[in-house]
Design an enzyme around this catalytic site. Structure first.
Site, PDB file in Angstrom:
ATOM      1  N   GLY A 298     -17.057 -73.464  67.906  1.00  0.00           N
ATOM      2  CA  GLY A 298     -16.334 -72.780  68.973  1.00  0.00           C
ATOM      3  C   GLY A 298     -15.359 -73.714  69.670  1.00  0.00           C
ATOM      4  O   GLY A 298     -14.791 -74.632  69.072  1.00  0.00           O
ATOM      5  N   SER A 299     -15.187 -73.499  70.967  1.00  0.00           N
ATOM      6  CA  SER A 299     -14.092 -74.146  71.706  1.00  0.00           C
ATOM      7  C   SER A 299     -14.228 -75.651  71.878  1.00  0.00           C
ATOM      8  O   SER A 299     -13.269 -76.308  72.295  1.00  0.00           O
ATOM      9  CB  SER A 299     -13.954 -73.494  73.081  1.00  0.00           C
ATOM     10  OG  SER A 299     -13.454 -72.179  72.957  1.00  0.00           O
ATOM     11  N   ILE A 300     -15.383 -76.240  71.575  1.00  0.00           N
ATOM     12  CA  ILE A 300     -15.458 -77.712  71.620  1.00  0.00           C
ATOM     13  C   ILE A 300     -14.443 -78.302  70.643  1.00  0.00           C
ATOM     14  O   ILE A 300     -13.932 -79.401  70.852  1.00  0.00           O
ATOM     15  CB  ILE A 300     -16.875 -78.219  71.279  1.00  0.00           C
ATOM     16  CG1 ILE A 300     -17.901 -77.637  72.239  1.00  0.00           C
ATOM     17  CG2 ILE A 300     -16.933 -79.736  71.363  1.00  0.00           C
ATOM     18  CD1 ILE A 300     -19.306 -78.162  72.021  1.00  0.00           C
ATOM     19  N   LYS A 302     -11.518 -77.568  70.309  1.00  0.00           N
ATOM     20  CA  LYS A 302     -10.217 -77.739  70.970  1.00  0.00           C
ATOM     21  C   LYS A 302      -9.964 -79.201  71.334  1.00  0.00           C
ATOM     22  O   LYS A 302      -8.813 -79.598  71.537  1.00  0.00           O
ATOM     23  CB  LYS A 302     -10.147 -76.852  72.217  1.00  0.00           C
ATOM     24  CG  LYS A 302     -10.104 -75.356  71.903  1.00  0.00           C
ATOM     25  CD  LYS A 302     -10.238 -74.501  73.150  1.00  0.00           C
ATOM     26  CE  LYS A 302     -10.266 -73.011  72.807  1.00  0.00           C
ATOM     27  NZ  LYS A 302     -10.542 -72.146  73.976  1.00  0.00           N
TER      28      LYS A 302
END
Length: 569
Positions: A298-300, A302
């Site tokens: 997921g967004s980690i 990013k």
């Protein structure tokens, strides 16, 4: 009688006697350990016929925590009792006085025993003072010993692993000895394995009575340097405390990895579900260490896009983004965050910003995302790997999976695939171990290191056979690492991780879709304390329902426990 016949008879007699004498010498002197076509060990067989004995240790080496506490075995004091003790009134009197046992229980101990037994196996526990008094009394047929036993295998950490017998389906059918089948037990099996056992034994006659002059003795393991011990980097007390928190909070699947930032040593690693002997390889796959298994982050992820932008696209960092837009920029998103800077986009985890940033970065270099994922240690294995003696490519964590970014190169030309990849979906997969190491790399000013789960291998006398040193390199510039530290702090100060703002934590959250309605993977990875970071920790709830996820509360409880615990070097 004919003199010739007499001579022949005498010669024949001498030959027979010579054969008999040779046969006796062969049995007692020449072939004592390899007699006859069956290669019988006569010494061993004769001893076994004249001794009563009981096993104290199977001989397999110990796995220790960083302070020398055994993790794969229980070592405890016990009393060995040989059956003839029940026939000697003087010994019975002394033992009853020390232990306080009554006659009925005493009779129960010996009612069915024809062999030596351990007192604790009878459900009777003694105090240290009682052990000392029995030891000092030096009673025939009674011996205070240190006994090794296996702990409850379902309580073993996945990192330590399990042993199994050769007749199990997961080992070759021709193997009969105990072997490591997972974790460090498997990785270091060649060093831990032993063919020797330690026993307590007493010489007896055919009726089971002790032979005068031949008392009790302990047999050694055949070599003063063996078995070897494997000393890990783990803190068993901290491991147990953190496991209790995860268990109390009802985490069914997931776990944590806790690293020392400077040394990159694994201080604790917990994988749920716990090992269950009935479900090792079935649906739950309880033997699998989920902290070494790759999952969508997921967004980690990013963080990877941010790193590439910081070092290659400075103008992007100064751009504002319309965070009312959806991931693909074709309409409004579910979260309408307004116009945000790059820093605020990271803090609020704006999907559109990082999808757009990834598209622009790929226009510059279509390999830039995997390049920076590799720089941050998310693609290759990060556990210690190298040569130990003549074993090349030896891995401390052979179960660790590689990470992944793209399904195929063609995805790099598909805008939607790029957008999904930028936010840690599509084909992106990372292990929790690698994620924790990425946070440690950022906290350590851009220095990436191999992760160690084992410090050294030692001989029985505690001298060192081999030590493991972590290789390191400068993955990111100090300036880049500092900028990433600021971004991660902002996440907690006022972004998606603000529930952790009361603690000195910097980090990033991630929610990854699983393809199942209302079920996601929930991540938080970070380091703490912010000033002079000591720990990096990744925590993940796997396959968790939206209304049941508690990742921030869980991380807070775990971090508080770690900060309140003193880990010694």
């Amino acid at each position: 009688m004919n003199p010739n016949r007499l001579i022949i008879f005498m010669i024949s007699l001498l030959v027979v006697f010579a054969i008999l004498i040779y046969r006796l010498m062969d049995i007692q002197l020449f072939s004592t350990e390899n007699f006859g076509n069956s290669h019988v060990n006569l010494l061993q067989e004769s001893t076994s016929q004249r001794t009563s004995k009981i096993e104290l240790s199977a001989g397999r080496g110990l796995i220790l925590d960083r302070y020398g506490n055994p993790m794969n075995k229980k070592i405890e004091r016990d009393v060995v009792m040989f059956p003839f003790v029940n026939e000697v009134e003087e010994i019975k009197t002394v033992l009853k006085e020390i232990t306080g046992v009554d006659q009925s229980l005493w009779n129960d101990w010996f009612s069915k025993e024809e062999e030596a037994f351990f007192l604790k196996d009878k459900g009777y526990n003694l105090t240290d003072e009682q052990f000392d008094r029995i030891d000092k009394a030096s009673l025939p047929g009674v011996m205070v010993v240190k006994k090794e036993s296996l702990p409850d295998r379902e309580s073993l950490p996945h990192l330590i692993g399990m042993t199994g017998e050769g007749d199990e389906s997961y080992l070759p059918s021709n193997e009969t000895e105990t072997h490591g089948i997972s974790g460090i037990e498997a990785a270091f099996d060649r060093f831990l394995a032993s063919e020797e056992t330690q026993t307590a034994q007493y010489h007896i006659d055919a009726l089971g009575n002790p032979l005068l002059g031949l008392g009790m003795r302990l047999t050694d393991l055949g070599n003063p340097f063996y078995p070897l011990s494997v000393q890990t980097t783990m803190d068993v007390e901290l491991q147990q405390k953190l496991h209790a928190i995860i268990q109390d909070m009802g985490i069914i699947e997931g776990g944590l990895v806790l690293l020392d930032v400077e040394s990159r040593e694994v201080l604790a690693m917990i994988s749920r579900p716990d090992i269950s002997l009935n479900e090792l390889y079935e649906e739950k796959q309880s033997i699998k260490n989920r902290m070494l298994t790759s999952y969508p982050p997921g967004s980690i992820f990013k963080t990877v896009i941010a790193t590439a932008a910081i070092e290659n696209y400075p103008a992007l960092i100064k751009t504002n983004f319309n965070c009312n837009k959806s991931l693909y920029g074709t309409g409004e998103g579910a979260r309408k965050l307004g116009l945000l800077s790059f820093e605020d986009s990271f803090a609020q985890s704006c999907n559109y910003t990082f999808a757009e940033a990834a598209r622009r970065l790929i226009e510059m270099d279509n390999e830039i995302i995997e390049t920076y994922a590799k720089k941050l240690g998310l693609i290759d294995v990060v556990g210690w790997e190298g040569q130990i003696f003549h074993y090349k490519g030896f891995r401390q964590l052979p179960e660790e999976e590689h990470g992944n970014v793209w399904g195929s190169d063609s995805d790099k030309t598909v805008p939607r695939a790029i957008s999904q990849t930028a936010i840690g979906q599509k084909n992106v997969k990372v292990t929790p171990l690698a994620m924790a190491n990425m946070m440690a790399t950022i906290a350590d000013d851009g220095v990436i290191k191999q992760v160690r789960a084992v410090q050294r291998i030692t001989y029985e006398n505690n001298t060192e056979l081999h030590s493991f040193e972590s290789g390191s390199s400068q993955a990111l510039s100090g300036v880049t690492a500092l900028k990433l530290q600021e971004l991660l702090e902002k996440v907690v100060d006022g972004g998606t991780g603000r529930q952790l703002s009361a603690l000195p934590i910097a980090g990033k959250s991630g929610t990854a879709e699983t393809g199942k309605e209302g079920v996601n993977h929930y991540w938080f990875a970070g380091y703490f304390p912010r000033e002079e970071p000591k720990y990096a920790m990744a925590v993940v709830e796997l396959n968790q329902r939206i209304d049941q996820q508690q990742i921030y509360t869980l991380y807070a409880y775990l971090a508080q426990e770690v900060l309140g615990h003193k880990v010694e070097d």
